[in-house]
Write a protein that holds these residues in place. Structure first.
Motif, PDB file in Angstrom:
ATOM      1  N   SER A 189      38.455  57.088  34.420  1.00  0.00           N
ATOM      2  CA  SER A 189      39.534  57.470  35.331  1.00  0.00           C
ATOM      3  C   SER A 189      39.305  56.907  36.733  1.00  0.00           C
ATOM      4  O   SER A 189      40.260  56.478  37.396  1.00  0.00           O
ATOM      5  N   ILE A 190      38.052  56.878  37.192  1.00  0.00           N
ATOM      6  CA  ILE A 190      37.755  56.326  38.521  1.00  0.00           C
ATOM      7  C   ILE A 190      38.028  54.828  38.549  1.00  0.00           C
ATOM      8  O   ILE A 190      38.654  54.300  39.485  1.00  0.00           O
ATOM      9  N   LEU A 191      37.579  54.101  37.537  1.00  0.00           N
ATOM     10  CA  LEU A 191      37.788  52.649  37.524  1.00  0.00           C
ATOM     11  C   LEU A 191      39.250  52.291  37.311  1.00  0.00           C
ATOM     12  O   LEU A 191      39.735  51.279  37.840  1.00  0.00           O
ATOM     13  N   ALA A 192      39.984  53.110  36.560  1.00  0.00           N
ATOM     14  CA  ALA A 192      41.421  52.855  36.393  1.00  0.00           C
ATOM     15  C   ALA A 192      42.138  53.001  37.732  1.00  0.00           C
ATOM     16  O   ALA A 192      43.042  52.217  38.060  1.00  0.00           O
ATOM     17  N   ALA A 193      41.748  54.008  38.513  1.00  0.00           N
ATOM     18  CA  ALA A 193      42.332  54.180  39.845  1.00  0.00           C
ATOM     19  C   ALA A 193      42.017  52.978  40.726  1.00  0.00           C
ATOM     20  O   ALA A 193      42.872  52.477  41.452  1.00  0.00           O
ATOM     21  N   ALA A 194      40.768  52.516  40.654  1.00  0.00           N
ATOM     22  CA  ALA A 194      40.362  51.371  41.472  1.00  0.00           C
ATOM     23  C   ALA A 194      41.092  50.098  41.051  1.00  0.00           C
ATOM     24  O   ALA A 194      41.511  49.305  41.903  1.00  0.00           O
ATOM     25  N   ARG A 195      41.248  49.882  39.745  1.00  0.00           N
ATOM     26  CA  ARG A 195      41.965  48.683  39.280  1.00  0.00           C
ATOM     27  C   ARG A 195      43.423  48.716  39.742  1.00  0.00           C
ATOM     28  O   ARG A 195      43.989  47.692  40.150  1.00  0.00           O
ATOM     29  N   GLY A 196      44.034  49.891  39.667  1.00  0.00           N
ATOM     30  CA  GLY A 196      45.407  50.008  40.147  1.00  0.00           C
ATOM     31  C   GLY A 196      45.503  49.757  41.640  1.00  0.00           C
ATOM     32  O   GLY A 196      46.449  49.116  42.117  1.00  0.00           O
ATOM     33  N   PHE A 197      44.527  50.248  42.387  1.00  0.00           N
ATOM     34  CA  PHE A 197      44.475  50.031  43.832  1.00  0.00           C
ATOM     35  C   PHE A 197      44.377  48.544  44.151  1.00  0.00           C
ATOM     36  O   PHE A 197      45.085  48.013  45.015  1.00  0.00           O
ATOM     37  N   VAL A 198      43.499  47.848  43.406  1.00  0.00           N
ATOM     38  CA  VAL A 198      43.297  46.412  43.630  1.00  0.00           C
ATOM     39  C   VAL A 198      44.524  45.609  43.217  1.00  0.00           C
ATOM     40  O   VAL A 198      45.011  44.751  43.968  1.00  0.00           O
ATOM     41  N   LEU A 199      45.033  45.871  42.023  1.00  0.00           N
ATOM     42  CA  LEU A 199      46.119  45.041  41.485  1.00  0.00           C
ATOM     43  C   LEU A 199      47.432  45.254  42.239  1.00  0.00           C
ATOM     44  O   LEU A 199      48.079  44.291  42.656  1.00  0.00           O
TER      45      LEU A 199
END
Length: 524
Positions: A189-199
């Motif tokens: 869940s943390i990395l999914a949030a970060a990927r969405g933030f980046v993309l």
């Protein structure tokens, strides 16, 4: 997949991303301290692993529940990776918490260890000692020096955790009761949030990107931002003690291109720019302001665009779902000024009214589900109210989906005040103020504030035979009660009576409207 998306680290665990980035760009800079110290991606991996070995020698093992309460510094970022390498469950506690909030957070997360810095007061509380007695000596308190101890015995460490779906993170948020709720997250869940933030946000797309973390790294936004840096491969400046004048000097020195936090950070930069010499930019390399945690009125967007010449790409999220909507710097000013980003990949948003989906563009209750949503609370009894029967998380916000596909948050169902990105419970403050001998009745509400998002206002009636307490009296009373200073009201209003609903219940919406009308009248 776009070329930009293909550049991101593909690992599914936090430590996997740390190791993968170190292999890909070992000499790239990851961390920049406010004193100029730099840490590369390879150094971050290697030092974190040695710190993990040292922590293991002190008894922290896979599955240990570890709270830590450190400021935003390089050592704190290293500690995050060290605990992830071990496979511990980490529960960061923001330094702003007072004694009441800190001890309550430790109770709800049932931690085995508490890590605090030697050069900072930390948890020197009688209540913590009582907590240790209640739990037969747990949690164990470990005071850490600024330069975290390292051990060369990394070969003795257990293998890194492989599952991205186990709960590894606990973050705290205040609900209507004021008692911190432990929100459970996984690497997934943390990395999914970060990927969405980046993309969605295009973070690190340009090779000279330099970000910043001027907010508490113990906030869920801290690990999401750090994960974004690792995924995309850009550096950020860490600010331990935020002061506007020194922070902007540090940002200027390191040529920061991306910064932000809550709305107050935006208005601070606008104020500094207005005081600068004509034709001089306070931060000449800054390309974008990005943040969240509090409302960003269109007037603030306009001020930033006018004074700084750059856009604000304001985002929408919360501790339970760190990234719901993320704004793109490629969007038009009209879209950015009036909305809070598009849903990130893997997250669905629906707008409901009385359990039924609203028509397109209509306002209703915001509900979300998907990859960035938490795995419930440390207290399972809270889950039933937080999630619908069909698995959607109730945000407590009101909003709509605009024709652009962006989310616009229009208000909140919850009676929680959001001041500078921190959730503040009116009930907690009301409960304490009701003990004041001069107060007969009190209601605490949030009022719009261009710098804070919302400010805390205490509305009270005076007890018979007493004098109305001043704002200073209220602040002193609450400070002695042990709550953090951010919860102390910035405004006190004395009224003769409170508005009531038909059944005699205090009508806070009506009370708030009375004060808003008073504010409008006084400024007209």
């Amino acid at each position: 997949m776009t070329d930009f998306a293909a550049r991101l680290q593909p690992a599914e665990t936090f430590w996997g991303v740390v190791a993968g980035r170190a292999d890909t760009t070992p000499d790239g800079v990851l961390l920049i301290g406010d004193d100029g110290t730099k840490v590369t991606f390879a150094e971050y991996r290697d030092r974190s692993e040695r710190i993990a070995a040292s922590l293991a020698e002190q008894g922290i093992t896979p599955g240990s529940r570890v709270a830590w309460q450190l400021p935003t510094r390089i050592g704190s970022a290293l500690l995050i990776a060290a605990l992830a390498r071990i496979g511990a469950v980490q529960a960061p506690v923001i330094p702003l918490f007072g004694e009441r909030e800190t001890v309550a957070a430790l109770r709800t997360s049932r931690v085995d260890f508490v890590l605090v810095p030697q050069d900072w007061p930390g948890l020197a509380y009688d209540s913590l000692q009582q907590l240790r007695e209640d739990r037969q000596g747990s949690p164990e308190i470990i005071a850490l020096p600024r330069d975290l101890p390292e051990s060369g015995e990394v070969q003795s460490l257990a293998p890194p955790p492989e599952s991205p779906e186990e709960v590894r993170w606990i973050y705290f948020t205040s609900g209507t009761s004021g008692t911190p709720k432990g929100v459970q997250h996984t690497d997934s869940s943390i990395l999914a949030a970060a990927r969405g933030f980046v993309l969605n946000g295009r973070l690190g797309e340009l090779p000279d990107e330099v970000g910043s973390i001027p907010f508490p790294i113990t906030h869920v936004g801290g690990v999401v931002y750090l994960s974004s840096m690792l995924l995309s491969g850009f550096a950020s400046v860490l600010i331990e003690v935020f002061r506007p004048d020194t922070a902007t000097e540090i940002f200027r020195r390191h040529r920061v291109t991306l910064s932000g936090g809550s709305t107050v950070f935006y208005t601070m930069l606008v104020a500094q720019q207005r005081e600068a010499e004509p034709g001089t930019r306070v931060l000449p390399d800054l390309r974008l302001l990005k943040g969240g945690g509090a409302p960003c009125p269109p007037a603030v967007f306009a001020a930033v665009r006018s004074e700084l010449g750059i856009p604000v790409a304001h985002d929408y999220g919360m501790t339970e779902c760190p990234m719901i909507g993320v704004a793109s710097p490629l969007d038009s000013d009209d879209v950015l000024a009036e909305s809070d980003g598009r849903p990130v990949p893997g997250v669905e948003v629906r707008i409901m009214e009385n359990g039924v989906p609203v028509s397109p563009g209509a306002e209703g209750d915001v509900e979300v589900r998907g990859v960035t949503v938490c795995r419930g609370y440390t207290d399972p009894a809270l889950d039933a109210d937080a999630f619908t029967a069909d698995g959607w998380y109730r945000t407590g916000d009101r909003g709509r989906i605009r024709s652009s596909g962006c989310i616009e948050v229009t208000g909140r169902l919850k009676d929680v005040i959001i001041r500078k990105g921190e959730n503040i419970s009116p009930l907690e403050i009301e409960s304490l103020l009701s003990q004041h001998q001069a107060i007969d009745e009190v209601a605490v509400i949030g009022l719009p504030d261009i710098d804070r998002g919302e400010r805390v206002c205490a509305v009270l009636t005076v007890a018979s035979g007493q004098q109305a307490p001043s704002l200073a009296d209220i602040a002193d009373f609450l400070s002695k009660a042990g709550i953090m200073k951010q919860k102390i009201p910035e405004q006190v209003e004395v009224v003769s009576s409170m508005p009531r609903s038909g059944v005699g219940k205090l009508a806070k919406p009506a009370l708030r409207q009375q004060l808003l009308t008073k504010m409008e009248t006084s400024t007209s």
